[in-house]
Write a protein that holds these residues in place. Structure first.
Motif, PDB file in Angstrom:
ATOM      1  N   CYS A  61       0.828  -1.207   0.000  1.00 54.93           N
ATOM      2  CA  CYS A  61       0.000   0.000   0.000  1.00 54.93           C
ATOM      3  C   CYS A  61       0.865   1.260   0.000  1.00 54.93           C
ATOM      4  N   ALA A  62       1.962   1.228   0.735  1.00 54.14           N
ATOM      5  CA  ALA A  62       2.870   2.379   0.774  1.00 54.14           C
ATOM      6  C   ALA A  62       3.545   2.586  -0.582  1.00 54.14           C
ATOM      7  N   ARG A  63       3.978   1.480  -1.214  1.00 47.09           N
ATOM      8  CA  ARG A  63       4.668   1.574  -2.511  1.00 47.09           C
ATOM      9  C   ARG A  63       3.740   2.041  -3.621  1.00 47.09           C
ATOM     10  N   SER A  64       2.481   1.646  -3.528  1.00 44.31           N
ATOM     11  CA  SER A  64       1.554   1.891  -4.640  1.00 44.31           C
ATOM     12  C   SER A  64       0.705   3.145  -4.446  1.00 44.31           C
ATOM     13  N   GLU A  65       1.035   3.952  -3.468  1.00 43.19           N
ATOM     14  CA  GLU A  65       0.234   5.137  -3.155  1.00 43.19           C
ATOM     15  C   GLU A  65       0.031   6.061  -4.350  1.00 43.19           C
ATOM     16  N   GLY A  66       1.009   6.171  -5.214  1.00 42.90           N
ATOM     17  CA  GLY A  66       0.919   7.090  -6.344  1.00 42.90           C
ATOM     18  C   GLY A  66       0.256   6.506  -7.582  1.00 42.90           C
ATOM     19  N   TRP A  67      -0.235   5.283  -7.515  1.00 48.18           N
ATOM     20  CA  TRP A  67      -0.858   4.650  -8.674  1.00 48.18           C
ATOM     21  C   TRP A  67      -2.235   5.266  -8.908  1.00 48.18           C
ATOM     22  N   THR A  68      -2.367   6.064  -9.955  1.00 50.01           N
ATOM     23  CA  THR A  68      -3.622   6.776 -10.184  1.00 50.01           C
ATOM     24  C   THR A  68      -4.393   6.269 -11.402  1.00 50.01           C
ATOM     25  N   GLU A  70      -6.423   3.421 -13.826  1.00 51.76           N
ATOM     26  CA  GLU A  70      -7.535   2.562 -13.446  1.00 51.76           C
ATOM     27  C   GLU A  70      -7.068   1.194 -12.950  1.00 51.76           C
ATOM     28  N   ARG A  71      -6.023   0.617 -13.557  1.00 52.61           N
ATOM     29  CA  ARG A  71      -5.513  -0.686 -13.097  1.00 52.61           C
ATOM     30  C   ARG A  71      -4.888  -0.559 -11.714  1.00 52.61           C
ATOM     31  N   GLY A  72      -4.165   0.534 -11.480  1.00 53.71           N
ATOM     32  CA  GLY A  72      -3.548   0.763 -10.178  1.00 53.71           C
ATOM     33  C   GLY A  72      -4.576   0.927  -9.081  1.00 53.71           C
ATOM     34  N   LYS A  73      -5.609   1.701  -9.368  1.00 52.64           N
ATOM     35  CA  LYS A  73      -6.680   1.904  -8.388  1.00 52.64           C
ATOM     36  C   LYS A  73      -7.390   0.581  -8.094  1.00 52.64           C
ATOM     37  N   ALA A  74      -7.603  -0.222  -9.139  1.00 51.79           N
ATOM     38  CA  ALA A  74      -8.270  -1.509  -8.963  1.00 51.79           C
ATOM     39  C   ALA A  74      -7.413  -2.451  -8.118  1.00 51.79           C
ATOM     40  N   ALA A  75      -6.114  -2.456  -8.381  1.00 51.20           N
ATOM     41  CA  ALA A  75      -5.204  -3.330  -7.620  1.00 51.20           C
ATOM     42  C   ALA A  75      -5.172  -2.899  -6.158  1.00 51.20           C
TER      43      ALA A  75
END
Length: 81
Positions: A61-68, A70-75
């Protein structure tokens, strides 16, 4: 040097965004075989605070905070971030 592995939703190697994005077991197996990695399944269930899985989820969750995208948000939703 890592190989470029071509993974597809149509071949069942990735989950569609509607189902939370990420790789399926088949996709992880293909990626691990091609690159020598040891990808694990996402931590999606209930976990005990402080357990190995809880720490893994917190790290993701900390690593992926900047994923904006649609796939990132879904993951991130699938991991319960």
């Amino acid at each position: 040097m890592k190989k470029n592995v071509n993974l597809s939703v149509g071949r069942g190697e990735k989950l569609p965004v509607s189902k939370g994005g990420g790789l399926t077991a088949k996709g992880r197996a293909k990626y691990n075989k091609a690159t020598g990695s040891k990808l694990k399944a996402p931590v999606t269930g209930k976990v005990k605070p402080g357990s190995k899985d809880a720490k893994r989820r917190k790290s993701f969750c900390a690593r992926s905070e900047g994923w904006t995208g649609e796939r990132g948000k879904a993951a991130r939703a699938r991991w319960k971030c």
